[in-house]
Enzyme design. Structure first.
Site, PDB file in Angstrom:
ATOM      1  N   HIS A 152      -8.503  -3.219  -0.513  1.00 35.96           N
ATOM      2  CA  HIS A 152      -7.709  -3.307   0.728  1.00 35.96           C
ATOM      3  C   HIS A 152      -6.539  -2.325   0.689  1.00 35.96           C
ATOM      4  CE1 HIS A 152      -5.894  -5.516   4.194  1.00 35.96           C
ATOM      5  NE2 HIS A 152      -4.766  -5.099   3.631  1.00 35.96           N
ATOM      6  N   GLU A 153      -5.772  -2.356  -0.399  1.00 34.18           N
ATOM      7  CA  GLU A 153      -4.602  -1.480  -0.484  1.00 34.18           C
ATOM      8  C   GLU A 153      -5.018  -0.018  -0.551  1.00 34.18           C
ATOM      9  OE1 GLU A 153      -1.998  -2.988   0.251  1.00 34.18           O
ATOM     10  OE2 GLU A 153      -2.788  -4.983  -0.136  1.00 34.18           O
ATOM     11  N   GLU A 205       0.790  -1.226   0.000  1.00 30.03           N
ATOM     12  CA  GLU A 205       0.000   0.000   0.000  1.00 30.03           C
ATOM     13  C   GLU A 205       0.821   1.275   0.000  1.00 30.03           C
ATOM     14  OE1 GLU A 205       0.384  -1.026   4.517  1.00 30.03           O
ATOM     15  OE2 GLU A 205       0.189  -2.130   2.635  1.00 30.03           O
TER      16      GLU A 205
END
Length: 868
Positions: free
Chosen positions: A306-307, A273
């Site tokens: 998610h990232e 990320e």
């Protein structure tokens, strides 16, 4: 923080109790990268502000960096005033409170095969700094609580490295002499070193944009290797969905005007990320329905989300130290699970998440590598990127959400973000913010969830007073693992339950178990049943195991009355386990088997049933699912029993399965996400029919291997996995010839062939490693072969131990190349104690043989835990 000592030292662990604030702040960093043919010159300027006025020394982390010169405020530091050791740099006698440290160093990405720090692969320079990779790039206090604003200059040859990327916004681009060029990046938000990223190489860019709710235009760029451009539209769509969802659900807007993603094949993680420069394993970006299954499309959508969600839960608010890893990972998994549930079917998503946790995290929690969500110590933090940190961490937050209700949860979350924005926080601080205005839940008691390891066990008993119409449920909790002092303390456990008074009357409640023993009393219960029927932990409301006094006859009633997907699936699983255990004891219970098969027939005939749920109900547990829950395992007997049951159920259900096949075939060509339930079910049906020795279905399935739907092509492939027939070789060849030049898809072929039992030896598996298309540097291909062989091929458990010895050689060889993949893979041996003889002794002997070799610290730590 203390570092691991060598064998002569005091301690080899980093401990949470030893945490202390670093002696300096580093508010600003300038980095200059000059990329040459065989090396990269890295000049780093660190602005340091002394916090501990009593210190005169500075110790920075650094590995495999050649120091050319060091300066403090432009004054050269003579060599007698600094000391470079293997993993750090110590500068002595620093008298200034604020100063600029300039480090001129050289690193060699082409020689770095670890896939950590900065490395070059396939002509592309990439970085991976989480958790402790930045120290391989430059000397730094490489810890997450040091947040700095970065400015980065990159210079390289235009032909070799036309694309130069880093975090933040572009300040300037210039062409230089000798066909070189430079670019300067500035990240306006302070970040820890693990979020630094740099990519340089030949990449093509696919562009798009997103308009935020405040009407700001965000440029979206996805960089891929040449030829992969046509596979990125799903990723772009997924990113836009997640950006919009985060605005709507959490009121969080993207904070820059540029968002870059890079897809790299040689990348250990699923994705990373890094602020505004997410780096992904190609497998989780390059996708369309022809190359990617429905399940993978949804997973890719979830990982991209998610990232992206990490931008706030991980980047803008980061974790103080690595013991708080679940603060960013557990919370962000919770958010990405919410996202997928909202975008798709929430009941199926909950069922999938519960199934994954119970199969993987419960297995981890029952073995020697079990650890709390907030560990107290570690040697290598890379070993703690586990299902416990991620998925169990998510479940704890889900319980917290359940306990305080949505309105209070989102209010507490918003306060958490606003309070710790631009800071490094702790799990305690997050929980305190969520429970800030809640008087019913004691934060101190709830936090015990983060300190216990092992899977809690809850027992239920019903006491029925028909005269007073009163039902009492006695509940008790315990933890089977006794090593951890916190495991003796009671947890706060939310229990979603349903009381069935008869077929048409149901009472749904959430009760909270707070003590070791507790009674829940329900009055005015009118029931025609001998005793009201109760189902527990509906929607899998807590990550626990449980026992109840429910009889098998009552469990058949649950399958009639219950509507909750998780409870239905879990009850069916209980029947499968009972049937398998009886057969393993060579005492088949034909009465239960026949009644259960009749129940499955009624599910198949129910035209209103969700087809993904039906697929779950018809799926006989795999070896991996059974192995994670049983003791005294005889693996070869289990494989044989599973095959027998697939044959039995396929034969008994054949007529109904063919009817269902006809019913769903017209929906198979629908574009994802439409038709995904039908495509999921068809693999289950094909598998059962093939096991029933149905010859007619074979030619029908073969036609789908060349399908434009990867879901159907892989369903065809997978359904033949344990069917030894000429058609299996035919479909393998068709798939290979079609996809041999697409490395991402070809991993599915490697996986399929690793599952096939051609003979009792490992020759066929070795041929996969010798295959021209096997890429030893690809973590995906390595995992595809190794993981499939040990979980789906009984040859691994050869009674003479040859399968274990073969895998041991692979572990030793590949640990030198990729210790992160191997240290996670080696946990396959972590449950050796649960096996019967001779498997147990064979495994233990193999582990000891592996330990005799020179291993990475990552792998050694896991092995030590397994046989401590």
């Amino acid at each position: 923080m203390n570092k691991p000592k060598n064998q002569k030292g005091i301690s080899k662990y980093i401990k949470l109790e030893d945490y202390k604030v670093f002696d300096y702040e580093i508010p600003e960093i300038f980095m200059d990268f000059v990329i040459n043919k065989n090396a990269v010159n890295v000049t780093t300027k660190l602005k340091l502000v002394k916090k501990n006025k009593n210190t005169k020394n500075l110790i920075l982390d650094g590995t495999d960096i050649l120091i050319k010169k060091l300066f403090i405020d432009d004054s050269l530091i003579e060599k007698q005033y600094y000391k470079q050791q293997k993993n750090n740099l110590k500068i002595e006698n620093i008298k200034k409170d604020i100063f600029l440290l300039k480090i001129e160093g050289i690193i060699k990405p082409k020689e770095n095969t670890s896939l950590l720090g900065m490395y070059e692969s396939n002509g592309i320079i990439t970085t991976q700094c989480e958790a402790e990779g930045f120290r391989r790039i430059s000397f730094h206090a490489d810890r997450p609580d040091i947040l700095s604003k970065y400015t980065v200059r990159i210079e390289a040859d235009k032909n070799d490295y036309p694309v130069l990327l880093s975090n933040g916004n572009v300040l300037k681009e210039n062409n230089l002499t000798n066909n070189r060029h430079e670019i300067i990046w500035e990240d306006p938000y302070p970040k820890p070193s693990y979020l630094f990223a740099l990519v340089a190489g030949k990449l093509n860019c696919v562009k798009d944009n997103f308009i935020t709710k405040s009407n700001k235009k965000v440029k979206i760029n996805i960089y891929v290797e040449y030829g992969d451009e046509k596979y990125v539209q799903h990723a772009i769509s997924s990113l836009k969905k997640s950006m919009k969802w985060d605005e709507d659900k959490y009121n969080l807007e993207y904070d820059l005007s540029l968002f870059n993603i890079v897809a790299i094949r040689h990348f250990n993680m699923g994705a990373m990320e890094n602020k505004s420069l997410n780096i992904f394993n190609s497998k989780l970006i390059l996708a369309n329905s022809e190359t990617t299954t429905d399940e993978e499309l949804e997973r890719i959508e979830g990982v991209i989300a998610h990232e992206y969600f990490h931008n706030w839960t991980g980047n803008r608010v980061t974790c103080r130290d690595w013991f708080q890893l679940s603060l960013k990972e557990g919370l962000t998994v919770f958010r990405d699970q919410q996202f997928t549930a909202d975008v798709h079917n929430s009941e199926i998503k909950r069922l999938d998440d519960a199934k994954f946790l119970r199969r993987n995290q419960f297995r981890e929690d029952s073995g020697p590598t079990s650890h709390p969500v907030m560990p107290e110590k570690y040697q290598e933090i890379d070993n703690f990127y586990t299902t416990t940190i991620y998925e169990k961490g998510s479940e704890i937050i889900r319980m917290l959400n359940k306990l305080v209700k949505d309105e209070n949860f989102y209010k507490g979350f918003s306060n958490y973000i606003s309070t710790y924005d631009g800071k490094a926080a702790t799990i305690d601080q997050f929980v305190d913010k969520i429970l800030e205005h809640n008087k019913e839940i004691d934060p101190k008691k709830f936090k015990i969830w983060y300190k216990q390891n092992g899977t809690p066990k809850v027992k239920f008993k019903r006491i029925w007073d028909q005269t007073d119409e009163k039902l009492t449920i006695e509940a008790s909790q315990s933890n089977p693992i006794k090593k951890n002092l916190y495991n003796d303390l009671p947890l706060i456990i939310p229990i979603n339950l349903a009381i069935f008074c008869d077929e048409n009357k149901t009472i749904e409640k959430t009760v909270v178990l707070k003590t070791k023993k507790q009674e829940f009393v329900f009055r005015n219960i009118r029931s025609h049943l001998q005793i009201p029927l109760v189902t527990y932990f509906r929607e899998f409301s807590s990550p626990v195991e449980w026992e109840s006094d429910t009889t098998f006859e009552e469990k058949f009633l649950i399958l009639r009355y219950e509507k909750d997907f998780f409870t239905l699936s879990n009850t069916v699983k209980v029947f499968y386990k009972k049937i398998i255990l009886c057969r393993l004891d060579e005492k088949p219970d034909h009465k239960i088997e026949n009644k259960f098969i009749s129940t499955l027939i009624s599910f198949i005939k129910n035209r209103d049933i969700n087809l993904s749920l039906l697929s779950e109900l018809l799926s006989i547990p795999t070896f991996a699912e059974i192995e994670s829950e049983m003791e005294n395992l005889d693996p070869l007997k289990i494989y044989k029993t599973i095959d027998e049951l697939n044959h039995l159920f396929g034969t008994k259900l054949k007529e109904e399965l063919y009817f269902k096949l006809q019913e769903i075939e017209t929906s198979l060509d629908k574009v994802w996400p439409e038709g995904k339930n039908e495509r999921k079910l068809i693999e289950t049906i094909w598998k059962l029919l093939l096991h029933s020795d149905d010859e007619e279905i074979k030619s029908k399935i073969i036609n789908y291997v060349d399908s434009n739907s990867m879901t159907l092509a892989k369903a065809a492939l997978n359904s033949f996995s344990r069917i030894n027939c000429p058609e299996r070789k035919i479909i393998s060849n068709i798939f290979f010839n079609k996809w041999k030049n697409n490395s991402v898809v070809l991993d599915s072929w490697f996986s399929f062939n690793a599952s096939i039992e051609i003979d009792e030896k490992t020759n066929s598996i070795e041929k996969l490693f010798e295959n021209t298309y096997f890429d030893s540097k690809s973590p995906n291909t390595l995992r595809a072969i190794l993981n499939t062989f040990v979980t789906r091929n009984s040859t691994f458990h050869a009674i003479d131990g040859s399968g274990y010895k073969y895998i041991a050689k692979k572990i030793i060889d590949f640990d030198k190349l990729n210790p992160i993949v191997i240290s996670r893979f080696i946990k396959v041996f972590s449950r050796y104690n649960y096996y019967s003889e001779p498997y147990k002794s064979n495994m233990l002997e193999t582990i000891k043989q592996i330990k005799k070799n020179k291993l990475s610290t990552n792998t050694k730590e896991v092995l030590d835990a397994i046989i401590e």
